[in-house]
Design a protein around this motif. Structure first.
Motif, PDB file in Angstrom:
ATOM      1  N   ILE B  19       0.152  -3.483   5.061  1.00  0.00           N
ATOM      2  CA  ILE B  19      -0.008  -2.035   5.163  1.00  0.00           C
ATOM      3  C   ILE B  19       0.093  -1.388   3.783  1.00  0.00           C
ATOM      4  N   SER B  20       1.090  -1.830   2.998  1.00  0.00           N
ATOM      5  CA  SER B  20       1.286  -1.208   1.686  1.00  0.00           C
ATOM      6  C   SER B  20       0.056  -1.434   0.798  1.00  0.00           C
ATOM      7  N   LEU B  21      -0.549  -2.624   0.901  1.00  0.00           N
ATOM      8  CA  LEU B  21      -1.739  -2.924   0.097  1.00  0.00           C
ATOM      9  C   LEU B  21      -2.883  -1.973   0.453  1.00  0.00           C
ATOM     10  N   VAL B  22      -3.096  -1.807   1.761  1.00  0.00           N
ATOM     11  CA  VAL B  22      -4.176  -0.925   2.204  1.00  0.00           C
ATOM     12  C   VAL B  22      -3.911   0.508   1.753  1.00  0.00           C
ATOM     13  N   LEU B  23      -2.675   0.973   1.975  1.00  0.00           N
ATOM     14  CA  LEU B  23      -2.324   2.341   1.596  1.00  0.00           C
ATOM     15  C   LEU B  23      -2.560   2.569   0.110  1.00  0.00           C
ATOM     16  N   PHE B  24      -2.090   1.613  -0.696  1.00  0.00           N
ATOM     17  CA  PHE B  24      -2.183   1.768  -2.140  1.00  0.00           C
ATOM     18  C   PHE B  24      -3.640   1.835  -2.582  1.00  0.00           C
ATOM     19  N   THR B  25      -4.462   0.928  -2.027  1.00  0.00           N
ATOM     20  CA  THR B  25      -5.870   0.891  -2.416  1.00  0.00           C
ATOM     21  C   THR B  25      -6.572   2.186  -2.047  1.00  0.00           C
ATOM     22  N   VAL B  26      -6.313   2.655  -0.834  1.00  0.00           N
ATOM     23  CA  VAL B  26      -6.974   3.883  -0.390  1.00  0.00           C
ATOM     24  C   VAL B  26      -6.568   5.053  -1.290  1.00  0.00           C
ATOM     25  N   LEU B  27      -5.269   5.125  -1.606  1.00  0.00           N
ATOM     26  CA  LEU B  27      -4.800   6.217  -2.469  1.00  0.00           C
ATOM     27  C   LEU B  27      -5.406   6.113  -3.862  1.00  0.00           C
ATOM     28  N   TYR B  63      -5.439  -3.671  -8.774  1.00  0.00           N
ATOM     29  CA  TYR B  63      -4.512  -4.748  -8.366  1.00  0.00           C
ATOM     30  C   TYR B  63      -3.292  -4.796  -9.268  1.00  0.00           C
ATOM     31  N   LEU B  64      -3.503  -4.497 -10.565  1.00  0.00           N
ATOM     32  CA  LEU B  64      -2.363  -4.490 -11.495  1.00  0.00           C
ATOM     33  C   LEU B  64      -1.375  -3.384 -11.145  1.00  0.00           C
ATOM     34  N   ARG B  65      -1.968  -2.205 -10.829  1.00  0.00           N
ATOM     35  CA  ARG B  65      -1.105  -1.078 -10.481  1.00  0.00           C
ATOM     36  C   ARG B  65      -0.328  -1.376  -9.207  1.00  0.00           C
ATOM     37  N   TYR B  66      -1.003  -2.049  -8.256  1.00  0.00           N
ATOM     38  CA  TYR B  66      -0.325  -2.395  -7.006  1.00  0.00           C
ATOM     39  C   TYR B  66       0.845  -3.328  -7.266  1.00  0.00           C
ATOM     40  N   ASP B 283       0.599  14.615  -5.993  1.00  0.00           N
ATOM     41  CA  ASP B 283       1.794  13.865  -6.368  1.00  0.00           C
ATOM     42  C   ASP B 283       1.726  12.466  -5.761  1.00  0.00           C
ATOM     43  N   THR B 284       0.888  11.600  -6.335  1.00  0.00           N
ATOM     44  CA  THR B 284       0.585  10.300  -5.735  1.00  0.00           C
ATOM     45  C   THR B 284       1.814   9.447  -5.403  1.00  0.00           C
ATOM     46  N   PRO B 285       2.796   9.322  -6.291  1.00  0.00           N
ATOM     47  CA  PRO B 285       3.940   8.464  -5.930  1.00  0.00           C
ATOM     48  C   PRO B 285       4.632   8.915  -4.642  1.00  0.00           C
ATOM     49  N   VAL B 286       4.731  10.225  -4.447  1.00  0.00           N
ATOM     50  CA  VAL B 286       5.382  10.730  -3.236  1.00  0.00           C
ATOM     51  C   VAL B 286       4.512  10.454  -2.010  1.00  0.00           C
ATOM     52  N   VAL B 290       5.850   8.341   1.081  1.00  0.00           N
ATOM     53  CA  VAL B 290       6.001   8.936   2.415  1.00  0.00           C
ATOM     54  C   VAL B 290       5.177   8.161   3.442  1.00  0.00           C
ATOM     55  N   THR B 291       3.909   7.843   3.074  1.00  0.00           N
ATOM     56  CA  THR B 291       3.094   7.090   4.035  1.00  0.00           C
ATOM     57  C   THR B 291       3.702   5.719   4.294  1.00  0.00           C
ATOM     58  N   PHE B 292       4.306   5.153   3.252  1.00  0.00           N
ATOM     59  CA  PHE B 292       4.930   3.850   3.434  1.00  0.00           C
ATOM     60  C   PHE B 292       6.163   3.960   4.350  1.00  0.00           C
TER      61      PHE B 292
END
Lengths: 326, 319
Positions: B19-27, B63-66, B283-286, B290-292
Motif C-alpha cells: 500500500i505504501s508503495l502505491v501511495l508514494f508513487t501516486v503522490l 524509487y530512490l525517494r521511496y 504538503d506532501t509529507p503530511v 495521513v493516507t498511510f
C-alpha cells in the motif's frame, strides 16, 4: 388404555401465491406406548408436515393447522402456545431430522448442542449436563466420546452426525420419538447401523417411535404398525405383517410391488413395477379419491365420492371404494 | 486459533508495504510538492530554490525517494511538515484521537442501533415494525452525510440552539463540566455518521438473520424446546453475525472517507480535515503520512474482522 398420541382429523394448510395447499388434509393416527408406527408414502404426500405439525415446527405463516386435535397423553397440543409447547419439545417428544449434514449448528460443539436441552428440561448444571452428554454419546456408540464431545459438527461424518442427532433427541428420555426419514441421506451400510441403533434405543428407553420413511424395506424391518399416506390423507393402516400379506389399497399394492425382489429366481423376476403418474398438486384437489387418476381399478364412483377410512378386518383400515358393499 | 492470528498478522506486514508503495508513487506522479511555490516566489533566488530541492532530494527518481521515505519510517521519522513547521508525527498524534473518538463512537452507536432493530425485524418479517424499520433504513442511506450534517446544524444549532456546530479543541473548565461539553459537541457529528451507517447495517443484519432463520439447525433448536429467545440468540444470531462482520470490515475505508466530509462540515480538527488542508497546501509529507495512517487503520480493522471470524466460525480457524 388410552393411546400415547392420538391425531384426529388433522388438517395443515399452507397459503401460497397460487392458492391454499392442503398438505395434510384430515389425518388420523394413533400411537400406543412403546409402539413403532411407520408412516410411508412418496415425497410430497404430507408425511413430514404431519410430523412437524405435532410440535408446531412448521413455519407459521404460511402454514396453519386449520382443524383437528393432537392429543398427547390426553392433552391437545394444537391448543398450546409455542412457549407452552417448549415443555413438551425434546422432554416428551423428541425429533430426529432427515439431513444430518444441515440439522446441526456448525458453530457450536456437539456437546453444547446436546447439553442445552438437558439444561433446559432437567435443570442440570453445566458440569452434570456434560456428564450426561458424554453418557448419551457412548450410548449411541460414538467412539472416544469424552474427547469428541468438544468437537464441532464438521469434524464428524454423516453417519456419526446422525448418531449425534439421535443422542440429542433422546437425551431427555422422551416418551415418543419422531424420526423423519432418519436414514434417507445416508449410504446403505450406515442406514442399517442407524436403524439398529434406533431399535436398540427404543428397547432401552421403552419409548414409542413414529418413523417416517418412503422405503418399504425400512418398514418391513422396523414397524409394528404401518400407516400409508397419499396426497395428504391416510389411505391404509394395518399391522405390518397384515399389510405386507394382504395389502388392500391399490396404492399400497403398488408400493409393495415396486420393492425389488431378490428372493425370487431370475425366471420369475420381471421388470420392476412402478406406479404411473405423479402426486397430484394439492391446491383445490378434484373431488373423489385422490389416487383415482393413477389407479388401475378406478371406477366411476372414484372420481365422484371420497372414500372414507373403514375397517376391513380387525386393526386393518382402508380408504377405497373397492370391495365396498354396494 | 493462535496460529491463525499469527498467520493473519504476517499477511498484514506485506500488504502495508504494498500500500505504501502505491501511495508514494501516486503522490509522486501528482503535480506539486512543498517547494513548488519557491519557483514562483520572486524573493527566493532560483539557485537557492534549486539547492533546497537538491538537499531534500526532491528531484531524485521515484524509487530512490521511496526508499528514503521507507528508511526514515523504519527509524520512526515520519517527516517534516513545511507548512506547519512541525514534525508530521506530532501533527498526526494531535489530530488522530479526535477522529478515532468520533468514528469509534459513531460505529459503536450504529451497531447498537442496527443489531437489535435488524434482529427484531427479522423475527417478525413483514410486520408493522419491520415495515417501519425498513422505511427508515431506506431513507437513512439515501441521504448523504453532507446533507444530514447541514440539516442537523440548521435544526439543532441554529433553530433550537441546543448544540454547538463548531467543534472546539480548547474547551475551558475541568472535570465533569468539561467532559459534558466534549460529549455535547460530539453529538451531532456522531449522530450523522452513525445514522448513515446504521441504516445500511440494519437492512443487512435483517437479511442475514432471515437467511439463517430458515435453516434446518434452527428447526432442530426449536424442536429442543429452548424458547424463542435462546434460539434466536445462540443459534441464529451467532451464525448471522459472520457476514455482518465482513460488511463492517469492508465498510471501514468508506467510513473514514465519510468522516473526512463530516469533519469538514462540523469543523472537527481531526485527521480528515488535516488531509484536506495539506492537500490544498501541497504538503506532501503530511498527505503521505495521513493516507498511510488511514491504510494502517483499514488493515488493522480487517485484522480484527479476521480474528472475529475465527471466533464466530470454528470452521475457519481450524482450517
Amino acid at each position: 388404555m388410552a393411546p400415547l398420541l392420538e391425531i384426529k382429523s388433522l388438517k395443515t394448510h399452507f397459503a401460497t401465491d397460487d392458492g391454499i395447499v392442503q398438505a395434510v388434509d384430515g389425518v388420523d393416527i394413533t400411537i400406543d406406548k412403546g409402539e413403532t408406527l411407520c408412516v410411508v408414502g412418496e415425497s410430497g404426500c404430507g408425511k413430514t408436515v404431519t410430523a412437524m405439525s405435532i410440535l408446531k415446527l412448521i413455519a407459521m405463516p404460511p402454514g396453519r393447522i386449520v382443524e383437528g386435535e393432537i392429543l398427547f397423553q390426553g392433552r391437545d397440543l394444537v391448543q398450546l402456545t409455542s412457549s407452552e409447547l417448549d415443555d413438551v419439545r425434546a422432554k416428551e417428544i423428541g425429533f430426529i431430522f432427515q439431513e444430518p449434514m444441515t440439522s446441526l449448528n456448525p458453530v457450536l460443539t456437539i456437546g453444547e448442542q446436546i447439553a442445552e436441552s438437558l439444561r433446559r428440561h432437567e435443570g442440570l448444571s453445566r458440569k452434570d449436563a456434560l456428564l450426561r452428554t458424554v453418557e448419551m454419546l457412548k450410548l449411541v456408540q460414538i467412539p472416544n466420546a469424552e474427547a469428541r464431545v468438544h468437537d464441532y459438527p464438521h469434524q464428524f461424518s454423516g453417519g456419526m452426525r446422525q448418531r449425534v442427532v439421535i443422542a440429542m433427541a433422546l437425551a431427555c428420555k422422551p416418551k415418543l420419538v419422531i424420526a423423519d426419514e432418519p436414514t434417507t441421506a445416508l449410504d446403505v451400510t450406515i442406514q442399517a447401523q442407524i436403524l439398529d441403533l434406533l431399535q436398540d434405543m427404543k428397547e432401552r428407553f421403552g419409548m414409542a417411535v413414529m418413523l417416517i420413511t418412503h422405503a418399504m424395506g425400512v418398514v418391513a424391518e422396523t414397524a409394528q404398525r404401518v400407516a400409508v399416506m397419499y396426497a395428504g390423507k391416510i389411505v391404509e393402516e394395518a399391522g405390518v405383517d397384515r399389510l405386507f400379506a394382504h395389502p388392500g389399497h391399490p396404492y399400497t399394492q403398488g408400493l409393495i410391488r415396486s420393492i425389488p425382489r431378490i428372493d425370487l429366481d431370475s425366471k420369475h423376476r420381471g421388470r420392476l413395477e412402478t406406479i404411473g403418474g405423479s402426486v397430484p398438486i394439492l391446491i383445490n384437489p378434484a373431488p373423489g379419491c385422490r389416487f383415482a387418476p393413477r389407479c388401475r381399478y378406478a371406477m366411476s364412483i372414484c372420481t365422484e365420492a371420497e372414500p372414507a377410512l373403514r375397517e376391513i378386518a380387525p386393526g386393518h383400515r382402508m380408504a377405497c371404494h373397492l370391495g365396498e358393499a354396494p | 486459533m493462535r496460529q491463525y492470528i499469527l498467520r493473519r498478522l504476517l499477511i498484514a506486514g506485506p500488504s502495508l508495504l504494498g500500500i505504501s508503495l502505491v501511495l508514494f508513487t501516486v503522490l509522486a506522479l501528482a503535480p506539486g510538492d512543498p517547494f513548488s511555490d519557491l519557483a514562483t516566489n520572486p524573493n527566493v533566488p532560483p539557485e537557492v530554490a534549486l539547492a533546497l530541492r537538491a538537499k531534500f532530494g526532491l528531484d531524485d527518481p521515484v524509487y530512490l525517494r521511496y526508499l528514503h521515505w521507507l528508511a526514515a519510517m523504519a527509524h520512526g521519522d515520519w517527516g517534516f511538515s513545511f507548512v506547519s513547521r512541525v514534525n508530521v508525527d506530532t501533527l498526526i498524534l494531535q489530530r488522530l484521537p479526535t477522529t478515532l473518538y468520533v468514528i469509534g463512537s459513531s460505529q459503536l452507536l450504529a451497531l447498537l442501533i442496527a443489531i437489535p432493530i435488524g434482529v427484531y425485524a427479522a423475527t417478525r418479517p413483514y410486520s408493522l415494525f419491520d415495515q417501519i424499520a425498513n422505511t427508515f433504513a431506506f431513507i437513512g442511506f439515501s441521504l448523504p452525510t453532507f446533507f444530514t450534517g447541514i440539516l442537523f446544524i440548521l435544526i439543532f444549532s441554529i433553530k433550537l440552539d441546543w448544540l454547538p456546530f463548531v467543534y472546539s479543541t480548547d474547551i475551558s473548565g475541568t472535570g465533569l463540566a468539561r467532559l459534558g461539553e466534549e460529549i455535547r459537541q460530539a453529538i451531532m457529528p456522531v449522530m450523522v455518521l452513525a445514522l448513515f451507517q446504521a441504516a445500511s447495517l440494519t437492512r443487512f443484519v435483517r437479511s442475514a438473520m432471515l437467511d439463517v432463520i430458515r435453516l434446518d439447525y434452527v428447526t432442530t433448536a426449536r424442536a429442543k424446546g429452548l424458547g424463542q429467545r435462546r434460539v434466536i440468540i445462540t443459534h441464529v444470531m451467532r451464525n448471522a453475525m459472520i457476514p455482518v462482520v465482513t460488511l463492517i470490515a469492508l465498510q471501514i475505508p468508506a467510513v473514514f472517507g465519510g468522516a473526512i466530509v463530516t469533519e469538514q462540515i462540523f469543523r472537527i480538527p481531526g485527521i480528515g480535515s488535516l488531509l484536506i488542508s495539506s492537500i490544498l497546501s501541497n504538503d506532501t509529507p503530511v498527505v503521505m503520512a495521513v493516507t498511510f495512517v488511514f491504510a494502517c487503520l483499514v488493515v488493522f480493522f480487517n485484522l480484527v474482522a479476521d480474528v472475529l471470524y475465527g471466533w464466530l466460525d470454528p470452521r475457519i480457524s481450524l482450517r
